[in-house]
Design a protein around this motif. Structure first.
Motif, PDB file in Angstrom:
ATOM      1  N   LEU A  92       0.825  -1.203   0.000  1.00 49.13           N
ATOM      2  CA  LEU A  92       0.000   0.000   0.000  1.00 49.13           C
ATOM      3  C   LEU A  92       0.862   1.258   0.000  1.00 49.13           C
ATOM      4  O   LEU A  92       0.473   2.266  -0.579  1.00 49.13           O
ATOM      5  CB  LEU A  92      -0.956  -0.006   1.186  1.00 49.13           C
ATOM      6  CG  LEU A  92      -2.029  -1.097   1.138  1.00 49.13           C
ATOM      7  CD1 LEU A  92      -2.774  -1.165   2.460  1.00 49.13           C
ATOM      8  CD2 LEU A  92      -2.978  -0.876  -0.024  1.00 49.13           C
ATOM      9  N   GLU A  93       2.021   1.205   0.627  1.00 47.73           N
ATOM     10  CA  GLU A  93       2.940   2.349   0.593  1.00 47.73           C
ATOM     11  C   GLU A  93       3.431   2.567  -0.840  1.00 47.73           C
ATOM     12  O   GLU A  93       3.540   3.704  -1.295  1.00 47.73           O
ATOM     13  CB  GLU A  93       4.150   2.115   1.506  1.00 47.73           C
ATOM     14  CG  GLU A  93       3.855   2.244   2.975  1.00 47.73           C
ATOM     15  CD  GLU A  93       3.768   3.681   3.477  1.00 47.73           C
ATOM     16  OE1 GLU A  93       4.246   4.605   2.790  1.00 47.73           O
ATOM     17  OE2 GLU A  93       3.207   3.874   4.560  1.00 47.73           O
ATOM     18  N   ALA A  94       3.701   1.484  -1.546  1.00 53.15           N
ATOM     19  CA  ALA A  94       4.204   1.571  -2.917  1.00 53.15           C
ATOM     20  C   ALA A  94       3.088   1.871  -3.915  1.00 53.15           C
ATOM     21  O   ALA A  94       3.278   2.625  -4.869  1.00 53.15           O
ATOM     22  CB  ALA A  94       4.909   0.274  -3.305  1.00 53.15           C
ATOM     23  N   VAL A  95       1.919   1.259  -3.702  1.00 53.36           N
ATOM     24  CA  VAL A  95       0.770   1.410  -4.606  1.00 53.36           C
ATOM     25  C   VAL A  95      -0.463   1.677  -3.744  1.00 53.36           C
ATOM     26  O   VAL A  95      -1.196   0.749  -3.401  1.00 53.36           O
ATOM     27  CB  VAL A  95       0.556   0.141  -5.471  1.00 53.36           C
ATOM     28  CG1 VAL A  95      -0.567   0.350  -6.477  1.00 53.36           C
ATOM     29  CG2 VAL A  95       1.828  -0.290  -6.156  1.00 53.36           C
ATOM     30  N   PRO A  96      -0.694   2.926  -3.363  1.00 57.29           N
ATOM     31  CA  PRO A  96      -1.799   3.232  -2.441  1.00 57.29           C
ATOM     32  C   PRO A  96      -3.174   2.808  -2.936  1.00 57.29           C
ATOM     33  O   PRO A  96      -4.089   2.621  -2.145  1.00 57.29           O
ATOM     34  CB  PRO A  96      -1.735   4.759  -2.286  1.00 57.29           C
ATOM     35  CG  PRO A  96      -0.388   5.160  -2.742  1.00 57.29           C
ATOM     36  CD  PRO A  96       0.055   4.122  -3.720  1.00 57.29           C
ATOM     37  N   THR A  97      -3.324   2.631  -4.241  1.00 52.47           N
ATOM     38  CA  THR A  97      -4.621   2.253  -4.801  1.00 52.47           C
ATOM     39  C   THR A  97      -4.763   0.739  -4.988  1.00 52.47           C
ATOM     40  O   THR A  97      -5.760   0.293  -5.573  1.00 52.47           O
ATOM     41  CB  THR A  97      -4.830   2.944  -6.166  1.00 52.47           C
ATOM     42  OG1 THR A  97      -3.765   2.570  -7.038  1.00 52.47           O
ATOM     43  CG2 THR A  97      -4.893   4.457  -6.008  1.00 52.47           C
ATOM     44  N   ALA A  98      -3.816  -0.036  -4.476  1.00 58.45           N
ATOM     45  CA  ALA A  98      -3.845  -1.490  -4.668  1.00 58.45           C
ATOM     46  C   ALA A  98      -5.183  -2.072  -4.210  1.00 58.45           C
ATOM     47  O   ALA A  98      -5.665  -1.765  -3.126  1.00 58.45           O
ATOM     48  CB  ALA A  98      -2.698  -2.148  -3.910  1.00 58.45           C
ATOM     49  N   GLU A  99      -5.761  -2.894  -5.062  1.00 62.63           N
ATOM     50  CA  GLU A  99      -7.034  -3.545  -4.754  1.00 62.63           C
ATOM     51  C   GLU A  99      -6.874  -5.034  -4.489  1.00 62.63           C
ATOM     52  O   GLU A  99      -7.795  -5.663  -3.980  1.00 62.63           O
ATOM     53  CB  GLU A  99      -8.018  -3.338  -5.914  1.00 62.63           C
ATOM     54  CG  GLU A  99      -8.371  -1.896  -6.148  1.00 62.63           C
ATOM     55  CD  GLU A  99      -9.353  -1.691  -7.284  1.00 62.63           C
ATOM     56  OE1 GLU A  99     -10.207  -0.809  -7.141  1.00 62.63           O
ATOM     57  OE2 GLU A  99      -9.266  -2.401  -8.304  1.00 62.63           O
ATOM     58  N   LEU A 100      -5.710  -5.565  -4.864  1.00 66.29           N
ATOM     59  CA  LEU A 100      -5.450  -6.995  -4.732  1.00 66.29           C
ATOM     60  C   LEU A 100      -4.100  -7.215  -4.062  1.00 66.29           C
ATOM     61  O   LEU A 100      -3.237  -6.341  -4.097  1.00 66.29           O
ATOM     62  CB  LEU A 100      -5.420  -7.658  -6.120  1.00 66.29           C
ATOM     63  CG  LEU A 100      -6.666  -7.516  -6.993  1.00 66.29           C
ATOM     64  CD1 LEU A 100      -6.378  -8.004  -8.407  1.00 66.29           C
ATOM     65  CD2 LEU A 100      -7.837  -8.244  -6.385  1.00 66.29           C
ATOM     66  N   THR A 101      -3.911  -8.395  -3.498  1.00 60.86           N
ATOM     67  CA  THR A 101      -2.595  -8.758  -2.996  1.00 60.86           C
ATOM     68  C   THR A 101      -1.682  -8.993  -4.193  1.00 60.86           C
ATOM     69  O   THR A 101      -2.150  -9.137  -5.333  1.00 60.86           O
ATOM     70  CB  THR A 101      -2.651 -10.043  -2.144  1.00 60.86           C
ATOM     71  OG1 THR A 101      -3.032 -11.132  -2.988  1.00 60.86           O
ATOM     72  CG2 THR A 101      -3.630  -9.915  -0.975  1.00 60.86           C
ATOM     73  N   VAL A 102      -0.392  -9.070  -3.955  1.00 66.35           N
ATOM     74  CA  VAL A 102       0.560  -9.304  -5.048  1.00 66.35           C
ATOM     75  C   VAL A 102       0.256 -10.628  -5.743  1.00 66.35           C
ATOM     76  O   VAL A 102       0.241 -10.704  -6.976  1.00 66.35           O
ATOM     77  CB  VAL A 102       2.015  -9.284  -4.515  1.00 66.35           C
ATOM     78  CG1 VAL A 102       2.991  -9.742  -5.580  1.00 66.35           C
ATOM     79  CG2 VAL A 102       2.383  -7.895  -4.032  1.00 66.35           C
ATOM     80  N   ASP A 103      -0.010 -11.677  -4.966  1.00 67.74           N
ATOM     81  CA  ASP A 103      -0.295 -12.986  -5.559  1.00 67.74           C
ATOM     82  C   ASP A 103      -1.560 -12.945  -6.415  1.00 67.74           C
ATOM     83  O   ASP A 103      -1.604 -13.534  -7.498  1.00 67.74           O
ATOM     84  CB  ASP A 103      -0.428 -14.051  -4.468  1.00 67.74           C
ATOM     85  CG  ASP A 103       0.894 -14.358  -3.791  1.00 67.74           C
ATOM     86  OD1 ASP A 103       1.967 -14.078  -4.394  1.00 67.74           O
ATOM     87  OD2 ASP A 103       0.876 -14.850  -2.651  1.00 67.74           O
ATOM     88  N   GLU A 104      -2.594 -12.256  -5.949  1.00 60.35           N
ATOM     89  CA  GLU A 104      -3.826 -12.153  -6.722  1.00 60.35           C
ATOM     90  C   GLU A 104      -3.586 -11.352  -8.011  1.00 60.35           C
ATOM     91  O   GLU A 104      -4.112 -11.718  -9.071  1.00 60.35           O
ATOM     92  CB  GLU A 104      -4.929 -11.484  -5.895  1.00 60.35           C
ATOM     93  CG  GLU A 104      -5.396 -12.342  -4.748  1.00 60.35           C
ATOM     94  CD  GLU A 104      -6.268 -11.583  -3.750  1.00 60.35           C
ATOM     95  OE1 GLU A 104      -6.972 -12.267  -2.986  1.00 60.35           O
ATOM     96  OE2 GLU A 104      -6.245 -10.335  -3.730  1.00 60.35           O
ATOM     97  N   GLU A 105      -2.824 -10.298  -7.914  1.00 58.95           N
ATOM     98  CA  GLU A 105      -2.495  -9.480  -9.091  1.00 58.95           C
ATOM     99  C   GLU A 105      -1.722 -10.312 -10.103  1.00 58.95           C
ATOM    100  O   GLU A 105      -1.990 -10.271 -11.315  1.00 58.95           O
ATOM    101  CB  GLU A 105      -1.696  -8.262  -8.680  1.00 58.95           C
ATOM    102  CG  GLU A 105      -1.480  -7.247  -9.765  1.00 58.95           C
ATOM    103  CD  GLU A 105      -2.668  -6.341  -9.997  1.00 58.95           C
ATOM    104  OE1 GLU A 105      -2.862  -5.950 -11.161  1.00 58.95           O
ATOM    105  OE2 GLU A 105      -3.390  -6.030  -9.054  1.00 58.95           O
ATOM    106  N   ARG A 106      -0.761 -11.065  -9.600  1.00 56.35           N
ATOM    107  CA  ARG A 106       0.053 -11.917 -10.471  1.00 56.35           C
ATOM    108  C   ARG A 106      -0.819 -12.958 -11.167  1.00 56.35           C
ATOM    109  O   ARG A 106      -0.681 -13.178 -12.370  1.00 56.35           O
ATOM    110  CB  ARG A 106       1.150 -12.582  -9.639  1.00 56.35           C
ATOM    111  CG  ARG A 106       2.255 -13.190 -10.454  1.00 56.35           C
ATOM    112  CD  ARG A 106       3.385 -13.717  -9.596  1.00 56.35           C
ATOM    113  NE  ARG A 106       4.081 -12.622  -8.927  1.00 56.35           N
ATOM    114  CZ  ARG A 106       4.357 -12.572  -7.623  1.00 56.35           C
ATOM    115  NH1 ARG A 106       3.989 -13.555  -6.830  1.00 56.35           N
ATOM    116  NH2 ARG A 106       4.994 -11.546  -7.111  1.00 56.35           N
TER     117      ARG A 106
END
Length: 110
Positions: A92-106
């Motif tokens: 969230l610090e890197a991508v404040p608009t993140a809607e998914l976890t890294v694994d889900e995004e991947r």
């Protein structure tokens, strides 16, 4: 993540995007207008299309900020919109608009 920190990150992201959007508009390249020169037409067309794509991307980013602000107000900021799992603060610090976890995004992008 602390709600105040999330607000700060989202506000900074909103300001960055709005500043970038403010740069769009007619630009004088200093050259006399020659609407009959094919090179000028091609160059202008390319630049217009490039700018339009960039502006569309920025508008999508602004929409993502608005969704994140809505999640913050609803108390669901920092939780995956897909699984409800917590999104790590580092993401969230890197991508404040993140809607998914890294694994889900991947998984979504494969």
């Amino acid at each position: 993540m602390d709600a105040e920190r999330a607000r700060q990150l989202l506000q900074a992201e909103r300001q960055r995007i709005e500043r970038a959007l403010g740069r769009f508009g007619p630009v004088d390249d200093g050259e006399p207008a020659d609407e009959f020169d094919p090179a000028n037409q091609a160059s202008n067309l390319y630049q217009d299309e490039f700018d339009e794509g960039l502006e569309n991307d920025l508008r999508e980013q602004l929409t993502a900020v608005e969704r994140a602000e809505q999640r913050l107000a609803a108390g669901t900021y920092g939780l995956s919109v897909s699984s409800g799992k917590p999104i790590p603060d580092e993401r969230l610090e890197a991508v404040p608009t993140a809607e998914l976890t890294v694994d889900e995004e991947r998984a979504r992008n494969t």
